[in-house]
Design a protein around this motif. Structure first.
Motif, short mmCIF file in Angstrom:
data_model
loop_
_atom_site.label_atom_id
_atom_site.label_comp_id
_atom_site.label_asym_id
_atom_site.label_seq_id
_atom_site.Cartn_x
_atom_site.Cartn_y
_atom_site.Cartn_z
N ALA A 199 -6.25 13.76 3.99
CA ALA A 199 -6.07 13.45 5.47
C ALA A 199 -5.26 11.99 5.07
O ALA A 199 -4.35 11.75 6.11
N SER A 200 -5.58 11.18 4.09
CA SER A 200 -4.74 9.79 4.27
C SER A 200 -3.56 10.02 3.79
O SER A 200 -2.33 9.28 4.30
N LYS A 201 -3.10 11.12 2.87
CA LYS A 201 -1.82 11.28 2.50
C LYS A 201 -0.71 11.94 3.55
O LYS A 201 0.14 11.56 3.84
N LYS A 202 -1.74 12.73 4.42
CA LYS A 202 -0.93 13.32 5.70
C LYS A 202 -0.75 12.23 6.56
O LYS A 202 0.44 12.11 7.19
N LEU A 203 -1.81 11.25 6.84
CA LEU A 203 -1.48 10.29 7.84
C LEU A 203 -0.45 9.30 7.14
O LEU A 203 0.47 8.71 7.97
N ALA A 204 -0.39 9.15 6.13
CA ALA A 204 0.93 8.12 5.58
C ALA A 204 2.36 8.82 5.57
O ALA A 204 3.08 8.10 6.09
N GLU A 205 2.19 10.12 5.41
CA GLU A 205 3.59 10.87 5.57
C GLU A 205 4.00 10.71 7.30
O GLU A 205 5.01 10.48 7.74
N ALA A 206 2.81 10.91 8.07
CA ALA A 206 3.15 10.70 9.52
C ALA A 206 3.44 9.56 9.77
O ALA A 206 4.32 9.15 10.79
N ALA A 207 2.83 8.46 9.21
CA ALA A 207 3.23 7.01 9.71
C ALA A 207 4.71 6.74 9.21
O ALA A 207 5.51 6.05 9.81
N GLY A 208 4.96 7.32 8.09
CA GLY A 208 6.51 7.06 7.76
C GLY A 208 7.56 7.74 8.66
O GLY A 208 8.64 7.29 8.89
N VAL A 209 7.04 8.91 9.27
CA VAL A 209 8.24 9.74 10.13
C VAL A 209 8.12 8.83 11.10
O VAL A 209 9.20 8.70 11.87
N MET A 210 6.90 8.27 11.85
CA MET A 210 6.99 7.70 13.17
C MET A 210 7.70 6.42 13.07
O MET A 210 8.27 5.84 14.19
N SER A 211 7.58 5.64 11.71
CA SER A 211 8.35 4.49 11.64
C SER A 211 9.89 4.64 11.76
O SER A 211 10.70 3.70 12.12
#
Length: 293
Positions: A199-211
């Motif tokens: 979940a942390s890896k997916k959240l990190a990827e999502a944060a990168g896309v949202m940034s």
């Protein structure tokens, strides 16, 4: 004369009939007949059906050729890892050589039963508790080989051997239950930690896309609002960025003036301070001294 002949014939016929009835035997389909003539084995084995033996001379022994189910009484023993257990089993065997089953052993059923009990005790002493509980197929094969080796000379073939039940002491059952519970808890923690990592890896990827796309953060905010409002709540909670609050706070504060824009300083007149009490006392002391002089 004729009457005497008729009576003799009737007597002979009666004796012959009695003789035939005394020597008549019936062997069933699942049986084989072994004939002992004056205590000596006859090489011929009588098959199923009607057969004749010499009365008072031959003795016919019938042998069952069906598969026999023989339960083995529970045997108590100590395993290789020093655990006391009780194990019971069942043996399936059949007679393949009827003369050997009669001549080579006194009672082949009793012999197979005793051999199964001793072999079961030997298997218990050579095995660990985990093997008795989880690896029964291998133990069944070893037990079958141990029983089948001497049984071949008795005309008996072991079809299969099965361990039915393994009884453990209550203390051992409680220990195994605690061990199983601890193992399940360990696996649950490992699975939970793995899920958190993914979940942390997916959240990190999502944060990168949202940034990269600021509008995605606003869309995510609207989706959260819709999800919260769908539960028929009277209170609607809206997340508000802390950075925006700090920006508004800085915007409300007045800007500090620069040195060029600062107004000139106004010189105020210096007001004379009244003399202090100590100074007055000093002046009075000097005046009195002057008068004395």
């Amino acid at each position: 004369m004729v009457e005497e002949l008729v009576a003799a014939g009737v007597s002979v016929a009666s004796v012959g009939l009695v003789y035939v009835m005394a020597g008549a035997r019936v062997v069933k389909q699942y049986e084989r007949g072994v004939v002992l003539r004056l205590g000596r084995l006859r090489s011929e084995v009588r098959g199923p059906g009607f057969t004749m033996v010499v009365p008072f001379v031959d003795r016919l022994r019938k042998v069952n050729m069906q598969i026999v189910t023989l339960p083995v009484p529970a045997q108590e023993g100590i395993t290789r890892d020093n655990v006391t257990v009780r194990v019971d089993a069942v043996v399936y065997f059949k007679v393949v050589n009827a003369p050997d089953a009669i001549i080579q052993v006194e009672d082949y059923r009793f012999a197979v039963s005793q051999m199964a009990q001793t072999s079961l005790r030997s298997i218990i002493g050579k095995s660990d508790l985990d093997d008795l509980l989880s690896n029964r197929e291998k133990l069944n094969q070893g037990l079958e080989l141990m029983i089948d080796s001497p049984a071949i000379g008795w005309g008996v073939q072991i079809d299969r051997v099965e361990i039915k039940d393994v009884s453990l002491p209550e203390t051992m059952k409680r220990s195994m239950a605690r061990q199983a519970e601890a193992d399940r808890e360990r696996r649950a923690r490992v699975i939970n930690a793995d899920a958190e990592l993914q979940a942390s890896k997916k959240l990190a990827e999502a944060a990168g896309v949202m940034s990269e796309q600021p509008a995605a953060l606003q869309l995510r905010l609207l989706q959260t609002v819709v999800a919260v409002a769908a539960e028929k709540n009277s209170t609607l909670v809206l997340p508000f960025p802390v950075e925006l609050l700090r920006f508004l706070e800085r915007a409300q504060q007045p800007a500090a003036p620069t040195p060029e824009q600062a107004p000139p300083a106004v010189q105020q007149p210096v007001q004379e301070q009244p003399p202090s009490l100590d100074a007055s006392l000093e002046q009075d002391a000097e005046g009195s001294k002057t008068r004395q002089d």
